[in-house]
Write a protein that holds these residues in place. Structure first.
Motif, short mmCIF file in Angstrom:
data_model
loop_
_atom_site.label_atom_id
_atom_site.label_comp_id
_atom_site.label_asym_id
_atom_site.label_seq_id
_atom_site.Cartn_x
_atom_site.Cartn_y
_atom_site.Cartn_z
N LEU A 339 0.83 -1.20 0.00
CA LEU A 339 0.00 0.00 0.00
C LEU A 339 0.87 1.26 0.00
O LEU A 339 1.71 1.45 0.89
N VAL A 340 0.68 2.10 -1.02
CA VAL A 340 1.30 3.43 -1.08
C VAL A 340 0.28 4.37 -1.68
O VAL A 340 -0.11 4.22 -2.84
N ALA A 341 -0.17 5.32 -0.90
CA ALA A 341 -1.15 6.31 -1.35
C ALA A 341 -0.70 7.68 -0.86
O ALA A 341 0.14 7.79 0.03
N GLU A 342 -1.27 8.71 -1.45
CA GLU A 342 -0.86 10.06 -1.09
C GLU A 342 -2.08 10.96 -0.95
O GLU A 342 -3.02 10.90 -1.75
N VAL A 373 0.81 7.09 8.57
CA VAL A 373 0.83 8.41 7.95
C VAL A 373 2.22 9.00 8.12
O VAL A 373 2.68 9.20 9.25
N SER A 374 2.89 9.23 7.00
CA SER A 374 4.23 9.81 7.03
C SER A 374 4.18 11.20 6.41
O SER A 374 3.71 11.37 5.29
N GLY A 426 -0.13 16.16 1.00
CA GLY A 426 1.24 15.77 0.70
C GLY A 426 1.74 14.60 1.51
O GLY A 426 2.83 14.08 1.23
N ASP A 427 0.97 14.15 2.51
CA ASP A 427 1.40 13.03 3.34
C ASP A 427 1.20 11.70 2.60
O ASP A 427 0.36 11.58 1.71
N THR A 428 1.97 10.71 3.02
CA THR A 428 1.91 9.37 2.44
C THR A 428 1.17 8.43 3.39
O THR A 428 1.40 8.44 4.59
N LEU A 429 0.29 7.61 2.82
CA LEU A 429 -0.39 6.54 3.56
C LEU A 429 0.21 5.22 3.10
O LEU A 429 0.32 4.96 1.90
N SER A 430 0.60 4.39 4.04
CA SER A 430 1.20 3.09 3.72
C SER A 430 0.79 2.09 4.79
O SER A 430 0.14 2.43 5.78
N ALA A 431 1.20 0.85 4.58
CA ALA A 431 0.87 -0.20 5.55
C ALA A 431 1.54 0.09 6.88
O ALA A 431 2.71 0.50 6.92
N ALA A 432 0.82 -0.12 7.98
CA ALA A 432 1.38 0.16 9.30
C ALA A 432 2.63 -0.67 9.56
O ALA A 432 3.55 -0.22 10.26
N ALA A 433 2.70 -1.86 8.96
CA ALA A 433 3.86 -2.73 9.19
C ALA A 433 5.02 -2.41 8.25
O ALA A 433 6.12 -2.92 8.44
N ASP A 434 4.78 -1.58 7.24
CA ASP A 434 5.83 -1.26 6.26
C ASP A 434 5.71 0.21 5.88
O ASP A 434 5.31 0.55 4.77
N PRO A 435 6.07 1.14 6.78
CA PRO A 435 5.90 2.57 6.51
C PRO A 435 6.78 3.03 5.35
O PRO A 435 7.95 2.67 5.24
#
Length: 735
Positions: A339-342, A373-374, A426-435
């Motif tokens: 999962l990689v979303a923005e 959320v990064s 501008g933040d990135t959403l990704s899997a909690a186990a693989d930020p």
């Protein structure tokens, strides 16, 4: 494209399979303010069967103008998503503001899209096309984004379709004007009372068919024999342009040798050239007449999007790293991938709370899952750095004020996400186990200051929260708490951007604020050597206060700060009180001497003084040191220093003269010019900050929106006496 006999809305065709990235098209609409982007979106939605009548869904909601501010200002101020279905494809139309102040929303649309429609009004001056629109075209070209052009407002045209197409080819075609050619020619009816003729149909140059919209339904007709010579001329040029970009190198020789090229082959090569971003077809479009079901050119445009624009699978994703910067392999548009979303847009709704518009680049986003959320931590713009886990809420697809619930969102698609309380644009959403963290897109630098203060005591408590929410939604704003002027400053992109910020603070967040004059951080210094004597003697029973000190002040080179030198001899000032004198001097220097600006670039030398064995104290000598410095300033030796900025202005060559003249009128010193690409000049100058308060607005006016500038602090230098006098008079009038 152009050969299909569409007699019904596209939504009635094959079922859309939005679970496959290959069935998704993400298209951003780009154009000058007033070019007709929002009207075009509504016309496309009507043709696709999403609207029951122009601008309305079944329950009466509009597809655009979601924000009340847009109603009040009568212009688009934010990115909006309108998803459509057409012949088995899901088309996400991203409608962007055309006004330069909201270029941040447009950049977000470019990030979320895989292709761009440049909307050009035939009623506009050519300068409007050649200004900021050209820079955006070049941005798309730099990343290889496919582009097509749509000419609107043919019924009120200032410039004819043929002439406007030629202008676009000259502006956007660069070295290859044959890369910008019409795919259809408009057919006009008889002129009306105002002298303007209404476009009633289109001629397909490849198919040589007429698609008539006069009845409100697209009908296919044979061409008028009288039009065949004109059609043939444009058709031959189009065929040559398509063949020139064909991957089959034998086609050109075959064509030039007199051979016929099959229309299906031409259409296939055209679609490939458009998807590769090397050929840019020009189309015409108009909204549907009252009661009509299809607007002029809307079927052709939807066919072009569906068949000629690339899928998300064909567009490379931005680079990703771990949140701490470690490189990661490239991601692909795979629903089963990581999962990689923005977050490309953040908005607050008074009823549903914060909503985040998200583009999924890899994997599949599902409601109620926990994501990481990064954030990039744009601390210089008031955005905190953060790496947190959040549980997302429902997924939905927006349509005006409606939110249609989604079961999931696959790679390549867009969706609205609720309940992301920490995520910002501008933040990135990704899997909690693989930020993971995506590289950021370029944010324009806000250069117009807006100083604000709470209107009342009750508003002070809400102000910081309102400002934080404002900059979380709009990363093009920069929040500054200036320590020198003690002002809260919102840096904006222009006057309209500034008005929207005030409107949102007052209306959306319930914070009543006052805009106050922006203050430039001036400094004071001594223009010549001066002396001062500080005498602080008081006796009121019990221990008194006694301290006398004599100082000398001399100017130092820029950047020296404040130096303190002790030259007392014979113990005139006891050793334990010398630091007290220095503390008093420095405190007074920080407060300023005449106009309240900090004193800098001086050496203060303590020469002599007197003390009392009982009444002298630390506080007394602090006061005496401050008094001595004030007395030295009383001799008229104080000089104001103003900040000077290094300014780099990028303009088309045609505007170099007016821009340099304008800079001179701002007390600027041009230090050099250099070529910055074809037809562009970079002007470097040094300009006082006092003269740059409205420069972002004025430069846009001087260059018709085609100029931009950057600035950085250079130094402080003496302010001319006449300017200092005018500034003092203005500040006195404001008190």
């Amino acid at each position: 494209m152009g050969d299909k006999a569409h007699t019904h809305p596209g939504a009635a065709g094959r079922a859309t399979t939005a679970d496959r990235p290959a069935s998704v098209r993400n298209v951003v609409l780009v154009g000058h303010s007033g070019s007709g982007k929002t009207t075009l979106v509504e016309a496309l939605a009507l043709t696709a069967g999403a609207l029951s009548r122009a601008g309305r869904v079944e329950d009466g909601a509009t597809v655009s103008d979601y924000d009340e501010i847009e109603h009040r200002q009568q212009r688009s101020v934010q990115l909006s998503l309108v998803p459509l279905e057409w012949d088995g494809y899901k088309i996400n139309l991203l409608d962007t503001p055309g006004y330069a102040d909201f270029v941040g929303e447009l950049r977000a649309g470019l990030r979320a899209a895989d292709a761009a429609l440049f909307v050009v009004s035939a009623a506009q001056e050519p300068e409007a096309v050649a200004g900021a629109t050209r820079m955006l075209w070049e941005e798309c070209a730099a990343v290889g984004m496919p582009r097509a052009l749509v000419i609107t407002h043919l019924d009120t045209a200032r410039t004819g379709f043929d002439e406007m197409t030629a202008i676009c080819a000259r502006i956007f075609g660069g070295d290859d004007p044959d890369a910008v050619l019409p795919l259809y020619l408009p057919v006009f009816g008889a002129p009306g009372p105002d002298g303007h003729a209404t476009a009633t149909g289109l001629v397909g140059l490849l198919s040589q068919k007429i698609f008539d919209y006069a009845s409100g339904e697209r009908r296919e007709l044979p061409p008028d024999p009288d039009r065949l010579p004109v059609i043939e001329e444009f058709r031959n040029r189009l065929i040559e342009g398509v063949i020139a970009e064909s991957e089959d190198e034998t086609l050109m020789d075959h064509y030039l040798g007199g051979g016929e090229v099959d229309v299906k082959t031409l259409v296939a090569d055209l679609e490939k050239a458009v998807a590769r971003g090397v050929f840019h077809p020009v189309l015409a479009a108009a909204p549907a007449a009252p009661g009509a079901r299809q607007g002029l050119g809307t079927v052709e445009l939807l066919d072009l999007i569906a068949n000629g624009f690339p899928t998300p699978l064909e567009r490379p994703a931005p680079a990703v790293t771990t949140p701490d910067g470690a490189p990661r392999p490239e991601i692909s548009c795979d629903p089963d991938g990581p999962l990689v979303a923005e977050v490309v847009k953040t908005a607050s709704d008074p009823y549903v709370g914060r909503m985040s518009l998200v583009r999924v680049f890899s994997g599949t986003l599902r409601p109620d899952e926990t994501v990481h959320v990064s954030g990039h931590g744009l601390t210089d713009r008031g955005h905190e750095d953060h790496d947190v886990d959040e549980r997302i809420g429902a997924l939905s697809s927006p349509f005006g004020k409606q939110q249609r619930v989604l079961a999931h969102c696959v790679a390549g698609d867009l969706a609205c996400v609720g309940k992301l309380s920490r995520a910002e644009t501008g933040d990135t959403l990704s899997a909690a186990a693989d930020p993971l963290l995506m590289e950021p897109w370029t944010m324009p630098d806000p250069l117009l200051p807006l100083a604000v203060r709470a209107h009342s005591k009750a508003d002070e408590d809400r102000l910081s929260q309102g400002l934080a929410r404002l900059v979380a939604e709009d990363p093009t704003m920069r929040l500054e708490q200036n320590p020198d002027t003690r002002q809260v400053v919102l840096w904006c992109l222009g006057e309209a951007h500034r008005e929207v910020a005030l409107d949102r603070l007052r209306g959306r967040y319930g914070v009543q604020v006052d805009a106050v004059p922006y203050k430039v951080a001036l400094r004071e210094t001594f223009g010549a050597r001066a002396a001062g004597r500080g005498r602080h003697v008081k006796q009121s029973g019990g221990h008194g206060q006694f301290a006398i000190c004599e100082i000398e002040v001399e100017p130092l080179p820029a950047g020296s700060g404040v130096e303190f030198v002790d030259k007392v001899v014979g113990g005139a000032v006891p050793r334990q009180f010398i630091p007290s004198v220095e503390k008093g001097v420095r405190a007074q220097a920080a407060r300023g001497l005449t106009a309240g600006y900090p004193l800098v670039d001086v050496r203060v030398t303590l020469l002599d003084g007197k003390a009392h064995s009982v009444d002298s104290s630390d506080a007394a000598f602090q006061t005496a040191g401050a008094l001595a410095l004030r007395e030295a300033a009383g001799e008229g030796a104080i000089q104001l220093l103003e900040p000077v900025a290094d300014v780099a202005v990028l303009v088309p060559d045609a505007y170099v003269g007016p821009v340099m003249s304008d800079l001179s009128g701002r007390r600027g010193r041009v230090v050099g010019t250099e070529q910055a690409g074809p037809g562009r000049t970079l002007i470097r100058a040094e300009v006082p900050e006092l003269e740059l308060g409205r420069y972002t607005v004025d430069l846009r006016s001087v260059t018709h929106g085609a100029g931009r500038f950057d600035r950085s602090y250079a130094r402080h230098e003496p302010m001319p006496t006449a300017v200092a006098d005018r500034l003092g008079e203005r500040e006195a009038a404001e008190v």
